[in-house]
Scaffold this motif. Sequence first.
Motif, PDB file in Angstrom:
ATOM      1  N   UNK A 119      -3.647  17.013  -1.800  1.00 22.58           N
ATOM      2  CA  UNK A 119      -4.433  18.252  -1.822  1.00 22.58           C
ATOM      3  C   UNK A 119      -5.925  17.949  -1.856  1.00 22.58           C
ATOM      4  N   UNK A 120      -6.246  16.660  -2.233  1.00 27.65           N
ATOM      5  CA  UNK A 120      -7.638  16.215  -2.204  1.00 27.65           C
ATOM      6  C   UNK A 120      -7.837  15.488  -0.889  1.00 27.65           C
ATOM      7  N   UNK A 121      -8.485  16.091   0.072  1.00 27.58           N
ATOM      8  CA  UNK A 121      -8.598  15.507   1.412  1.00 27.58           C
ATOM      9  C   UNK A 121      -9.164  14.091   1.392  1.00 27.58           C
ATOM     10  N   UNK A 122      -8.505  13.187   2.161  1.00 27.02           N
ATOM     11  CA  UNK A 122      -8.993  11.820   2.308  1.00 27.02           C
ATOM     12  C   UNK A 122      -8.394  10.830   1.343  1.00 27.02           C
ATOM     13  N   UNK A 123      -7.811  11.296   0.237  1.00 25.58           N
ATOM     14  CA  UNK A 123      -7.204  10.381  -0.742  1.00 25.58           C
ATOM     15  C   UNK A 123      -5.689  10.319  -0.506  1.00 25.58           C
ATOM     16  N   UNK A 124      -5.209   9.120  -0.229  1.00 27.97           N
ATOM     17  CA  UNK A 124      -3.758   8.940  -0.045  1.00 27.97           C
ATOM     18  C   UNK A 124      -3.384   7.506  -0.406  1.00 27.97           C
ATOM     19  N   UNK A 125      -2.133   7.308  -0.740  1.00 30.10           N
ATOM     20  CA  UNK A 125      -1.612   5.981  -1.070  1.00 30.10           C
ATOM     21  C   UNK A 125      -0.230   5.829  -0.445  1.00 30.10           C
ATOM     22  N   UNK A 126       0.054   4.658   0.035  1.00 26.04           N
ATOM     23  CA  UNK A 126       1.341   4.378   0.676  1.00 26.04           C
ATOM     24  C   UNK A 126       1.944   3.144   0.013  1.00 26.04           C
ATOM     25  N   UNK A 127       3.038   3.352  -0.697  1.00 25.27           N
ATOM     26  CA  UNK A 127       3.722   2.261  -1.398  1.00 25.27           C
ATOM     27  C   UNK A 127       5.159   2.695  -1.655  1.00 25.27           C
ATOM     28  N   UNK A 128       6.090   1.732  -1.846  1.00 28.34           N
ATOM     29  CA  UNK A 128       7.464   2.115  -2.176  1.00 28.34           C
ATOM     30  C   UNK A 128       7.516   2.823  -3.522  1.00 28.34           C
ATOM     31  N   UNK A 129       8.375   3.818  -3.622  1.00 27.18           N
ATOM     32  CA  UNK A 129       8.470   4.564  -4.872  1.00 27.18           C
ATOM     33  C   UNK A 129       9.184   3.763  -5.959  1.00 27.18           C
ATOM     34  N   UNK A 130       9.999   2.804  -5.563  1.00 30.37           N
ATOM     35  CA  UNK A 130      10.677   1.970  -6.570  1.00 30.37           C
ATOM     36  C   UNK A 130      11.036   0.625  -5.953  1.00 30.37           C
ATOM     37  N   UNK A 131      11.069  -0.388  -6.772  1.00 30.58           N
ATOM     38  CA  UNK A 131      11.491  -1.733  -6.372  1.00 30.58           C
ATOM     39  C   UNK A 131      12.336  -2.310  -7.501  1.00 30.58           C
ATOM     40  N   UNK A 132      13.195  -3.265  -7.144  1.00 26.38           N
ATOM     41  CA  UNK A 132      14.041  -3.939  -8.137  1.00 26.38           C
ATOM     42  C   UNK A 132      13.781  -5.430  -8.066  1.00 26.38           C
ATOM     43  N   UNK A 133      13.648  -6.055  -9.209  1.00 25.79           N
ATOM     44  CA  UNK A 133      13.402  -7.494  -9.266  1.00 25.79           C
ATOM     45  C   UNK A 133      14.257  -8.089 -10.376  1.00 25.79           C
TER      46      UNK A 133
END
Length: 409
Positions: free
Chosen positions: A31-45
């Motif tokens: 909703x804040x134009x220009x701010x975005x992040x792309x990453x997996x929502x979960x990982x297992x290790x």
Amino acid sequence: MKIKRSKYHLSYYHILIYIISQLWSGTDSEALPGYSINAPRSVTVQRGLCVFIPCSFTVPEKERLTRSAKGIWYNKDDEPVTSRRNSQYENNERFFLLGDVWRGDCSLYIEDPIYKDEGHYRFRVEDNIKFTYLDIKPYVKVTDLTDKPEISPIKSWIDGATVTLSCTSPGTCVRRTPKITWTGDIQNRRQANSLNNNEDGTKTHVSTITFTARKEQNNSTLSCTVQLKGGLTTVQQITMKVEYPPRAPEIKCSINTKEPNIPSSRGCTMDANTIIYPPDESQLSLICSADSVPKSSLVWKSSTGTLNSSFTGKLIFTNLLLTDDGIYTCQATNPHGSKETSVTIKITWLGNLLDIGASSETLDITKMSHSFRLKFGNAVRLGSSSKKEEEDLQTITGTKLMKAAHISG
């Protein structure tokens, strides 16, 4: 005018509250134009291993990041676990911000995770702007160590061949070097460790051994053990398969006689020349076996040709005749070679069908029309001791006279 200013002031206040709620609620900062992040929502290790979390982010175009931009990752307790400004790192030796922050790379790398590391992580950028991304907060799940080393190649080898095996440690960690050891019936082995660099910057650890395969190793176990930080270990085990040609076949025998006073084992022991002296009309079993991998096919042969072929290696005479005298050969064959062993059968006469009685009794062989056996110790007088009559007697009995029967003229 005062009322209007109050309304405007109230509107600004509502907008500020809206922005703050969006930043911290984790709903949708798109909703804040220009701010975005792309990453997996979960990982297992798994414990003792490592995990790479790819991540990228954007800021509004007018807020172009400088090389001094700083990225920070926080854990579930809002504690910073790693940060990076240009090429300067701040971390706790297990968390690393690998990407160039000013390029929009927020990739996170975790080594040797422990159970308390489990939870959500959030990223924050600080430059001419300061912003925390809540759209995606990757959840890191930590599980028990279950992955095993990988041994390759797994196949069969030939006795005497040179074998090279590799053991690859699970996980692709950047900084940790696991200890890799081999355990098994391996003599005069040569071992070497190597490190393979992967495109994502991680590393793969491999141990290689070279040795000569021996048939004694067949069905023995070979293990590769990887020891990780904190004493964690993981093991892979294989069963070695070493093939070899057959050794000289071993022949055993068993006998079952019809005579009540004759032990069943009589005549079944082979002498130094592999000769067996079984009684006539008895049942003789010859059992052939050969040590080989893979299992050999076993063929019995005599002077008359092939008798049978099987994997059991049994040759059974249900009713031995004097004509069964001879040499019998067992041949063992597999894809790697062939070996054979021979045994000689010599029939022994026991008991009598025709009890001649007194040694002075004369037997007229010209009047006999059936074969017979001679009782041990009997003397046989031929009406004439001519060569022709001796040959006739031999013909009637179906074989040459055995030494056990004494013939007098």
